[in-house]
Write a protein that holds these residues in place. Structure first.
Motif, PDB file in Angstrom:
ATOM      1  N   ARG A  40       0.849  -1.197   0.000  1.00  0.00           N
ATOM      2  CA  ARG A  40       0.000   0.000   0.000  1.00  0.00           C
ATOM      3  C   ARG A  40       0.882   1.244   0.000  1.00  0.00           C
ATOM      4  NH1 ARG A  40      -5.164   0.735   1.081  1.00  0.00           N
ATOM      5  NH2 ARG A  40      -5.332  -1.411   1.862  1.00  0.00           N
TER       6      ARG A  40
ATOM      7  N   LEU B 208       3.045   2.844   2.789  1.00  0.00           N
ATOM      8  CA  LEU B 208       2.244   2.912   4.005  1.00  0.00           C
ATOM      9  C   LEU B 208       2.225   1.584   4.747  1.00  0.00           C
ATOM     10  CD1 LEU B 208      -0.842   4.981   2.787  1.00  0.00           C
ATOM     11  CD2 LEU B 208       1.070   5.753   4.184  1.00  0.00           C
ATOM     12  N   ASN B 209       2.167   0.482   3.965  1.00  0.00           N
ATOM     13  CA  ASN B 209       2.046  -0.818   4.607  1.00  0.00           C
ATOM     14  C   ASN B 209       2.336  -1.924   3.602  1.00  0.00           C
ATOM     15  OD1 ASN B 209       1.381  -2.484   6.879  1.00  0.00           O
ATOM     16  ND2 ASN B 209      -0.541  -3.002   5.862  1.00  0.00           N
TER      17      ASN B 209
ATOM     18  N   GLU C   2       0.839  -5.124   2.641  1.00  0.00           N
ATOM     19  CA  GLU C   2      -0.442  -5.804   2.861  1.00  0.00           C
ATOM     20  C   GLU C   2      -0.280  -7.321   2.898  1.00  0.00           C
ATOM     21  OE1 GLU C   2      -3.754  -3.799   2.923  1.00  0.00           O
ATOM     22  OE2 GLU C   2      -1.992  -2.744   3.706  1.00  0.00           O
TER      23      GLU C   2
ATOM     24  N   GLU D 275      -4.945   6.545  -1.676  1.00  0.00           N
ATOM     25  CA  GLU D 275      -3.959   5.473  -1.572  1.00  0.00           C
ATOM     26  C   GLU D 275      -4.036   4.561  -2.784  1.00  0.00           C
ATOM     27  OE1 GLU D 275      -4.390   5.360   3.321  1.00  0.00           O
ATOM     28  OE2 GLU D 275      -4.793   3.549   2.154  1.00  0.00           O
TER      29      GLU D 275
END
Length: 459
Positions: free
Chosen positions: A86, A351-352, A354, A418
């Motif tokens: 992400r 951001l991450n 996943e 996003e």
């Protein structure tokens, strides 16, 4: 002649591939169905898939009978675990622009781009152009003919006349201001923008914040833009030499390998080395007996897996799922081994993660999806303007020469800020209309859910 306005230059960036446009209804458009992609990403059970071959051949026609697809492709598959990541758009900072200036301005001070020259600066420009205009032998040697040399002399004389017309109203002392490394509204740099650009373009651009700076000798330009309005997002940074600056660079025969090393060192110097960049495209653009021009285009890599180089996104599209943000890339252009221009488009922040090892469809299933798409949705006239009289009774041939695994950024449904970077299978092809080579195409199959990605819209 100086290059055009820096902000508008971005719109002229050229990508070599167009996106596979058809998005047919049915099972292969899973990404548009509720929850399928999301569920597949959350599934933590990776799966064993059969090994892809080194090459793959197939041939078939579409349902309408006017498109023949010939696949004779090299296959590039990966043994890596395939992640889903992400990300969100990265807003350019003043410190980043300052770092670029420190590297690219050759030690010169950075000023705001005030275009008002002093009398002494105008005198220096007039003298410089007069010296160049009187050295006809050098111009003949450089441009290869007397006619080309005379054309350059005529151009220099026009510039001399322009500078002479500016002299009487020019100030005696410099009104230049050192860069404060702060972003300002678009009007700050161009108070007459609404007149120059036309009202429609200006209404869009006025929502953009800019940080622009030039070197002391005004031969080097650096511009960064941040736009976060709701209709589309734009973050980019670019450096370039003005045409007059190129004239000072002596000829040097630089190989493409040497140019690549120069570009890679620059990535480190610009502070971009903490990200992984992979070379997506390189080319020698030199014309015979002229300067050595080279281009290197990079895309990010995550977990050593390259992001596929995407086409231009229709950032102003009103499609429900459209990305409205260009794909991330870094372009470096060299002129006789010197840095001519650098363009950073649409950087992102992670951001991450996943899923570090998501289950992906097999090579065979990806080929089946591509074949179904081509048979049900490709038509010969989709690549031409229906009002173009050049082609009548069009027959199309698609030659697929490369199939490879990689990553690609897509828009996440119902999330405006996003994106997801997902594994894909990319089918790269050349298109022929009535046996005339017409264009290139890249078709992307989402390897997580098997859906077709419309790369021009980013989903």
């Amino acid at each position: 002649m100086k290059r055009g306005k820096s902000l508008l230059c971005v719109c002229a960036a050229i990508f070599l591939m167009t996106a596979c446009q058809p998005s047919p209804e049915g099972d292969i458009v899973v990404n548009k169905n509720e929850g399928v992609l999301e569920s597949a990403i959350k599934d933590s059970s990776s799966q064993e898939v059969s090994e892809a071959p080194d090459t793959y051949q197939d041939e078939f026609t579409n349902d309408a009978g006017d498109v023949t697809v010939q696949i004779d492709a090299q296959v590039s598959s990966l043994d890596n675990a395939m992640p889903v990541i992400r990300v969100m758009p990265h807003e350019i900072t003043g410190e980043e622009v300052k770092t670029w200036a420190e590297v690219l301005f050759d030690g010169q001070e950075a000023y705001e781009p005030n275009h008002t020259l002093t009398k002494s600066e105008i005198e220096a420009e007039i003298l410089r152009y007069k010296q160049m205009a009187t050295d006809k032998d050098r111009l003949i040697e450089e441009y290869g003919s007397e006619s080309q040399a005379q054309s350059m002399i005529d151009d220099y004389n026009r510039k001399i006349a322009d500078y002479e017309s500016m002299y009487d109203t020019a100030p005696e002392t410099s009104q230049r201001k050192l860069s404060d490394w702060a972003f300002h509204p678009y009007d700050y740099y161009d108070a007459e923008a609404s007149v120059n650009e036309g009202q429609a373009d200006y209404d869009s651009l006025k929502e953009t914040d800019l940080l622009q700076t030039v070197s002391e000798d005004r031969m080097l330009m650096l511009s960064a833009a941040n736009r976060t309005a709701s209709d589309y997002v734009m973050h980019h940074m670019m450096f370039y030499r003005l045409e007059e600056g190129l004239e000072e660079i002596p000829y040097k025969n630089v190989t493409i390998e040497e140019g690549g090393q120069i570009a890679e060192h620059l990535i480190e110097d610009l502070g971009l080395g903490n990200e992984n960049w992979t070379l997506a495209y390189s080319a020698d653009l030199s014309a015979e007996d002229e300067a050595v021009r080279q281009r290197f285009v990079y895309t990010p890599a995550y977990f050593d897996i390259p992001v596929i180089y995407g086409p231009t996104v229709d950032v102003k599209s009103e499609e429900l799922y459209a990305a409205n943000y260009q794909y991330t890339s870094l372009e470096i252009n060299l002129y006789n081994g010197m840095i001519d221009s650098v363009w950073l488009f649409s950087p992102v922040d992670i951001l991450n993660i996943e899923n570090e090892d998501v289950a992906v469809i097999s090579f065979e299933e990806a080929c089946d999806r591509f074949k179904t798409l081509a048979q049900t949705s490709y038509t010969a006239d989709q690549w031409i303007d229906p009002e173009d009289p050049t082609f009548d009774d069009v027959q199309a041939r698609i030659e697929t020469t490369q199939i490879r695994q990689g990553l690609f950024r897509i828009k996440e449904k119902d999330n405006s800020g996003e994106f997801l970077i997902v594994p894909v299978w990319a089918f790269e092809s050349n298109i022929y209309l009535n046996d005339i080579e017409w264009s290139s195409d890249i078709c992307l199959i989402n390897a997580v859910d098997g859906s077709v990605i419309d790369a021009s819209l980013g989903y």
